[in-house]
Design a protein around this motif. Structure first.
Motif, PDB file in Angstrom:
ATOM      1  N   ILE A 192      66.016  20.385  75.541  1.00 29.92           N
ATOM      2  CA  ILE A 192      66.323  19.119  74.862  1.00 29.92           C
ATOM      3  C   ILE A 192      66.234  17.968  75.866  1.00 29.92           C
ATOM      4  N   VAL A 221      60.757  10.732  67.959  1.00 25.36           N
ATOM      5  CA  VAL A 221      61.432  10.390  66.707  1.00 25.36           C
ATOM      6  C   VAL A 221      62.938  10.569  66.928  1.00 25.36           C
ATOM      7  N   ASN A 222      63.755   9.641  66.396  1.00 27.85           N
ATOM      8  CA  ASN A 222      65.209   9.827  66.444  1.00 27.85           C
ATOM      9  C   ASN A 222      65.582  11.013  65.573  1.00 27.85           C
ATOM     10  N   VAL A 223      66.322  11.952  66.125  1.00 27.82           N
ATOM     11  CA  VAL A 223      66.643  13.140  65.328  1.00 27.82           C
ATOM     12  C   VAL A 223      68.084  13.559  65.584  1.00 27.82           C
ATOM     13  N   LEU A 224      68.768  13.952  64.524  1.00 27.32           N
ATOM     14  CA  LEU A 224      70.169  14.332  64.630  1.00 27.32           C
ATOM     15  C   LEU A 224      70.327  15.779  64.193  1.00 27.32           C
ATOM     16  N   GLN A 225      70.948  16.567  65.057  1.00 30.73           N
ATOM     17  CA  GLN A 225      71.167  17.972  64.702  1.00 30.73           C
ATOM     18  C   GLN A 225      72.424  18.070  63.848  1.00 30.73           C
ATOM     19  N   ILE A 231      67.372  23.964  66.269  1.00 31.21           N
ATOM     20  CA  ILE A 231      67.196  23.370  67.604  1.00 31.21           C
ATOM     21  C   ILE A 231      65.708  23.253  67.970  1.00 31.21           C
ATOM     22  N   SER A 241      62.569  17.414  76.781  1.00 33.97           N
ATOM     23  CA  SER A 241      61.784  16.813  75.703  1.00 33.97           C
ATOM     24  C   SER A 241      62.063  15.316  75.614  1.00 33.97           C
ATOM     25  N   GLU A 301      59.233  12.406  76.786  1.00 30.60           N
ATOM     26  CA  GLU A 301      58.695  11.472  75.799  1.00 30.60           C
ATOM     27  C   GLU A 301      59.074  10.036  76.146  1.00 30.60           C
ATOM     28  N   VAL A 318      69.101   6.633  68.166  1.00 31.05           N
ATOM     29  CA  VAL A 318      69.935   7.702  68.723  1.00 31.05           C
ATOM     30  C   VAL A 318      69.464   9.063  68.232  1.00 31.05           C
ATOM     31  N   SER A 319      69.502  10.032  69.153  1.00 33.27           N
ATOM     32  CA  SER A 319      69.282  11.434  68.795  1.00 33.27           C
ATOM     33  C   SER A 319      70.502  12.225  69.222  1.00 33.27           C
ATOM     34  N   TYR A 320      70.752  13.308  68.498  1.00 31.49           N
ATOM     35  CA  TYR A 320      71.949  14.107  68.776  1.00 31.49           C
ATOM     36  C   TYR A 320      71.617  15.588  68.709  1.00 31.49           C
ATOM     37  N   SER A 321      72.102  16.326  69.692  1.00 37.04           N
ATOM     38  CA  SER A 321      71.919  17.776  69.661  1.00 37.04           C
ATOM     39  C   SER A 321      73.231  18.475  69.992  1.00 37.04           C
ATOM     40  N   GLU A 322      73.513  19.524  69.224  1.00 39.66           N
ATOM     41  CA  GLU A 322      74.732  20.315  69.428  1.00 39.66           C
ATOM     42  C   GLU A 322      74.282  21.687  69.921  1.00 39.66           C
ATOM     43  N   LEU A 366      61.941  15.323  69.164  1.00 37.03           N
ATOM     44  CA  LEU A 366      62.086  14.512  70.375  1.00 37.03           C
ATOM     45  C   LEU A 366      60.721  14.321  71.041  1.00 37.03           C
ATOM     46  N   ARG A 367      59.927  15.394  71.033  1.00 39.39           N
ATOM     47  CA  ARG A 367      58.584  15.282  71.640  1.00 39.39           C
ATOM     48  C   ARG A 367      57.695  14.342  70.834  1.00 39.39           C
ATOM     49  N   ILE A 404      64.582  20.071  66.610  1.00 39.26           N
ATOM     50  CA  ILE A 404      65.132  18.938  67.365  1.00 39.26           C
ATOM     51  C   ILE A 404      64.221  18.661  68.575  1.00 39.26           C
ATOM     52  N   LYS A 405      63.852  19.743  69.266  1.00 38.88           N
ATOM     53  CA  LYS A 405      62.974  19.578  70.436  1.00 38.88           C
ATOM     54  C   LYS A 405      61.630  18.977  70.031  1.00 38.88           C
TER      55      LYS A 405
END
Lengths: 375, 197
Positions: A363, B60-64, B49, A366, A370, A339-343, B56-57, B52-53
């Motif tokens: 976001i 990789v799992n990434v959490l902000q 941010i 991207s 990928e 999981v990825s999360y963006s706010e 993602l490219r 984060i971008k």
């Protein structure tokens, strides 16, 4: 028409003959789903994307209908070279069962009685929607979804897909969603429903037989909903305390710009939306609680899922604020999912998920780029 | 993009097929290489941010998330390693974060630029100004680095808090050890890396 538009699109109807057993216990022996597709399915059928719509959305997500000036509701996100790139992806979107834009719903004729369903149309849950979407998937000959994507109630459907059919979905994007509604969310929905049911034209939901519709109630419901979709900041910025007239009139007519805007939104909404569908959609939201409903088998399903998840929230969204998205992230982390999360910093409130925002689109782009490698 | 040399050392300490949480993951390159070379699973955390971008490219799992707001969402010992590479100095409450890292990770790996390096000492001693170096390029009034320390400071910090040091490496700017970094690490070491539990 914008440069990267899909152009003109035409909706199609899929008539599903497989009976659908609903969570409520009732059965729909057959039903229609109205849908649109953009882009083309590749040879190995590995590029299909399902877009799930929110409360008032429909199958017309992108491109233009002949003779209409406004494009579909997510036209900024979907199209050639847009984040959901129709040069590479085959995008499917449908009007959900129970909707009022061409799929079987409360305004359809009940084949058993030859009368419109009205309020007799069964309440459809998010899980029922996903089951019916799977029927459409088979109808279209799609073996799996590369992406299931949705915002708000649409995001809940995307999540439900990953619980219900983990083997059929590679990537799940849930935007401005929540794992279940709070008491406050349900309270807002209940006031909306009360507004509709208190309208003298409601007739217990069978208003169409009488040739009327509870427009005032539905408009009120929409006005209330609309407030929860905007943020305090965006309302201040857009309307402030601006008056429509040059001075205060000391009466109860529309005076402030915000009043006029809400009135317009309400009036516009009732021309294209059915009150029973609104009732049904809000109930479906209220009922959504997959974690509680999750039997051991559903948890196991989630753990089997190889799907990647992208969860997105917006800072000014107070309907489904970032902390609700973080609850989804936590569930996925505890089950060791990818999981990825963006706010995203945005002033637009809950509706920010429909608006153009550089970071938000980047976001999305991207993650999709990928995850899409290898097509 | 060239791989950051200090991350090579950290990746060499991480065993294959483990679970890693990378705090302040930047563009996600550590996790990317660990996924490729050692089949690890894990997540990066960053609050920028742009990162984060980029992560993602890098698939990789990434959490902000804001590390200063804590790591409450993570369960006890849910990771084999929790990494904090070259970010200790920007954390508001390092002690609290390290305790949280030790709660959720079986081991933690921390690297930081050594303020005790002779080049920093000379700037303060001879010029009388706050050191500005290659690793710490910011002016005093415009820096994210609010908790700089020396190797000696960090050792005392570990001792005071009962953190057990399992392994350490003190290197120069090229991530190499030499006689001087071995003999007088707090004067000649540029980057310090510790594995702690």
């Amino acid at each position: 028409m914008d440069e990267n538009s899909i152009g003109y699109v035409i909706p199609t109807i899929a008539s599903i003959k497989n009976p659908l057993k609903l969570l409520s216990g009732r059965v729909l022996s057959q039903y229609d789903l109205r849908y649109e597709t953009y882009g083309s399915l590749n040879k190995d059928k590995s590029n299909a994307v399902l877009i799930c719509h929110a409360l008032s959305g429909n199958h017309h997500v992108a491109g233009y209908h002949e003779g209409e000036e406004k494009p579909g509701w997510w036209n900024n996100m979907i199209g050639p070279s847009k984040p959901i790139d129709t040069n590479k992806l085959f995008v499917v979107c449908l009007n959900n069962l129970g909707g009022c834009h061409g799929s079987t719903g409360p305004t359809s004729i009940n084949p058993e009685t030859n009368k419109t369903y009205g309020s007799d149309f069964p309440i459809i849950t998010v899980s029922d929607w996903v089951t019916s979407q799977k029927e459409l998937m088979s109808y279209l000959g799609i073996p799996f979804w590369k992406f299931v994507i949705g915002g708000s109630l649409g995001g809940m459907q995307a999540l439900q897909w990953s619980f219900q059919y983990p083997e059929l979905i590679n990537n799940c994007i849930a935007i401005a969603a929540a794992p279940k509604l709070t008491a406050q969310n349900i309270a807002f929905n209940e006031i909306a429903r009360q507004a509709i049911m208190k309208d003298p034209n409601w007739h217990n939901g069978n208003y169409l037989e009488k040739g009327v519709s509870p427009d005032q109630g539905l408009a009120l419901a929409r006005m209330l909903g609309h407030i929860t979709y905007l943020s305090d900041e965006s309302m201040r910025e857009k309307f402030g305390r601006d008056l429509k007239t040059s001075k205060l009139n000391f009466n109860y007519d529309v005076e402030f710009q915000i009043e006029s805007y809400l009135k317009y939104q309400g009036e516009k909404f009732v021309t294209g939306f059915d009150a029973n569908t609104y009732m049904l959609m809000t109930k479906s939201l209220d009922y959504f609680d997959p974690i509680k409903d999750m039997s051991q088998s559903l948890i196991k399903n989630l753990q089997k899922s190889k799907s990647k998840f992208l969860i997105i929230s917006f800072t000014s969204d107070w309907r489904f604020p970032p902390k609700r998205s973080k609850e989804i992230v936590k569930l996925l982390l505890d089950n060791e999912r990818n999981v990825s999360y963006s706010e995203i910093s945005a002033d637009g409130g809950h509706d920010a998920f429909l608006m153009g925002n550089h970071d938000y689109f980047d976001i999305m782009r991207s993650f999709i780029l990928e995850s899409n490698n290898g097509i | 993009m060239a791989f950051r040399k200090d991350l090579l050392l950290i990746s060499s300490w991480i065993k294959p097929n483990t679970k890693v949480l990378d705090l302040g993951c930047g563009n996600g390159e550590l996790l990317k290489i660990l996924k490729q070379d050692k089949n690890i699973s894990g997540y990066g955390i960053d609050n920028d941010i742009k990162n984060i971008k980029l992560s993602l490219r890098n698939n990789v799992n990434v959490l902000q998330m804001d590390l200063d707001k804590g790591l409450n969402g993570f369960e006890l010992e849910s990771f084999d390693y929790v990494v904090l590479a070259q970010s200790l100095q920007v954390i508001k409450n390092p002690k609290e974060l390290l305790n949280q890292m030790l709660r959720i990770g079986k081991e933690i790996i921390i690297s930081f630029p050594n303020m005790g390096h002779w080049s920093s000492r000379i700037q303060l001693l001879t010029c009388g100004v706050m050191p500005v170096t290659g690793n710490l390029p910011y002016a005093w009034h415009d820096t994210p680095n609010i908790h700089l320390c020396t190797i000696k400071d960090f050792l005392k910090f570990c001792k005071d808090n009962n953190f057990e040091i399992l392994e350490h490496s003190i290197t120069d700017n090229n991530q190499k050890t030499n006689l001087l970094t071995k003999m007088i690490p707090n004067l000649f070491g540029k980057i310090a890396t510790f594995r702690i539990k």
